[in-house]
Scaffold this active site. Structure first.
Site, PDB file in Angstrom:
ATOM      1  N   ARG A 109       2.938  -8.236 -11.722  1.00  0.00           N
ATOM      2  CA  ARG A 109       3.066  -6.836 -12.146  1.00  0.00           C
ATOM      3  C   ARG A 109       3.139  -6.860 -13.672  1.00  0.00           C
ATOM      4  NH1 ARG A 109       4.839  -1.802  -9.860  1.00  0.00           N
ATOM      5  NH2 ARG A 109       6.044  -0.517 -11.318  1.00  0.00           N
ATOM      6  N   HIS A 136      -3.807  -0.131  -9.325  1.00  0.00           N
ATOM      7  CA  HIS A 136      -2.609  -0.318  -8.492  1.00  0.00           C
ATOM      8  C   HIS A 136      -3.046  -0.356  -7.021  1.00  0.00           C
ATOM      9  CE1 HIS A 136       1.455  -0.544  -7.443  1.00  0.00           C
ATOM     10  NE2 HIS A 136       1.925   0.622  -7.849  1.00  0.00           N
ATOM     11  N   GLN A 139      -0.508  -0.004  -3.886  1.00  0.00           N
ATOM     12  CA  GLN A 139      -0.033   1.355  -3.660  1.00  0.00           C
ATOM     13  C   GLN A 139      -1.025   2.148  -2.820  1.00  0.00           C
ATOM     14  OE1 GLN A 139       2.902   3.168  -4.588  1.00  0.00           O
ATOM     15  NE2 GLN A 139       1.919   4.561  -3.127  1.00  0.00           N
ATOM     16  N   ASP A 224       0.950  11.745 -10.038  1.00  0.00           N
ATOM     17  CA  ASP A 224       1.797  10.649 -10.498  1.00  0.00           C
ATOM     18  C   ASP A 224       2.553  11.147 -11.731  1.00  0.00           C
ATOM     19  OD1 ASP A 224       2.951   8.165 -10.835  1.00  0.00           O
ATOM     20  OD2 ASP A 224       1.132   7.160 -11.513  1.00  0.00           O
ATOM     21  N   CYS A 263       3.288   8.299  -5.740  1.00  0.00           N
ATOM     22  CA  CYS A 263       3.684   6.891  -5.626  1.00  0.00           C
ATOM     23  C   CYS A 263       5.129   6.632  -6.035  1.00  0.00           C
ATOM     24  CB  CYS A 263       2.741   6.002  -6.431  1.00  0.00           C
ATOM     25  SG  CYS A 263       2.813   6.251  -8.215  1.00  0.00           S
ATOM     26  N   ARG A 291       4.692   0.948   1.699  1.00  0.00           N
ATOM     27  CA  ARG A 291       4.474  -0.141   0.754  1.00  0.00           C
ATOM     28  C   ARG A 291       4.821  -1.480   1.395  1.00  0.00           C
ATOM     29  NH1 ARG A 291       4.367   0.476  -4.720  1.00  0.00           N
ATOM     30  NH2 ARG A 291       3.785  -1.726  -4.618  1.00  0.00           N
TER      31      ARG A 291
END
Length: 309
Positions: A109, A136, A139, A224, A263, A291
């Site tokens: 990450r 991502h 996700q 987001d 998310c 997730r």
């Protein structure tokens, strides 16, 4: 078998992604009633260890990958820049070689997609994108699982995105191209996704200036946070984004059975109102839980336990 890295959704391709989604849904159902820490009956990753490398803060990615390995019978360990040699200048390539000797897979990450690619180039074990500045994908596997569990088929859907043309949007666009659904993003001037990102949609993605145009007739609405970790110019950006706030009035332009995804973390009153995110069309809590299940399927795909497609 060639090492399977999961750097973006296209790493798996449409058939591999379909297999990942099927496995996530099936394995989730098979765990019903089990304690969260109990391993799956087959413990398919028994003895395997995942190294999790964090250069950005995390809640869902950290906990879901850790719990994914526990439920699959394996284990995970955490490294961050502050407490590892990465923070003192050791190269990504050297770190990749070292971790490959200790662990069975590496999740990264980071703020720089090039670091992820460098890690994969020098690792002899699978490398997984836990988030970069570009994309991502983990996700979006969870998002697609949530959409499927809501009773919608992916081909032919209209997915509306409102707000910043960021890394999450990149992966949604890529998913649309792979799984044959349309993505219409409404973004303010200066915050649109670049053309090469839209090209990942294989002709199924476009960007518009008007929020209502994007959301009209949509099956899924996604947004987001507007100010990501480390970003400056907050006031200027917030002002530009306000016309793209997801409100009940905008949601009314979507299909009656449309669902809302985010998310997380969320800022109620900025990118979305509390009435929407906490309302009956919001699926953010199943999305967040997924997730875990999506990560498990991605890990199994990387270890060759799900067909490549």
């Amino acid at each position: 078998m060639k090492t399977r890295h999961f750097l973006d959704l296209s790493s798996a391709g449409p058939d591999g992604l379909a297999g990942i989604l099927h496995d996530a849904i099936e394995r989730k159902a098979a765990r019903k009633g089990l304690p969260k820490g109990a391993p799956d009956a087959d413990a398919p990753l028994a003895g395997r260890v995942l190294a999790m490398v964090f250069e950005k803060n995390s809640t869902r990615t950290r906990v879901s990958f850790d719990m994914a390995m526990r439920q699959l019978g394996g284990s995970a360990l955490v490294l961050d820049a502050a407490t590892s040699q990465l923070g003192r200048g050791e190269t990504v390539a050297d770190t990749a070689r070292v971790l490959s000797g200790y662990c069975d897979a590496i999740m990264v990450r980071t703020d720089d997609h090039a670091k992820l690619e460098e890690m994969a180039a020098h690792a002899s074990v699978p490398v997984i994108n836990g988030l970069t500045d570009l994309s991502h994908p983990c996700q979006i596997v969870a998002d697609l699982q949530t959409i499927l569990e809501s009773g919608k088929a992916l081909p032919g859907l209209k997915v509306a995105w409102l707000g910043d043309g960021n890394n999450v949007l990149t992966s949604i666009v890529e998913a649309g191209g792979l799984m044959q659904f349309d993505v219409v993003a409404a973004c303010p001037q200066g915050y649109q996704p670049p053309e090469d990102v839209l090209a990942r949609g294989r002709g199924r993605a476009r960007c518009v200036a008007n929020a209502r145009e994007a959301i009209e007739g949509a099956d899924v609405i996604v947004t987001d946070t507007w100010i990501s970790m480390g970003q400056d110019h907050a006031e200027q950006k917030l002002a530009a984004m306000m016309p793209y706030q997801v409100t009940p009035a905008l949601m009314a332009a979507a299909k009656p059975d449309a669902c809302f995804l985010h998310c997380l973390p969320a800022h109620r009153g900025e990118e979305v109102t509390a009435e929407v995110i906490d309302g009956p069309q919001s699926l953010i809590w199943p999305e967040a839980e997924n997730r875990l299940h999506a990560q498990k399927a991605v890990l199994r795909w990387c270890f060759g336990q799900i067909a490549a497609g």
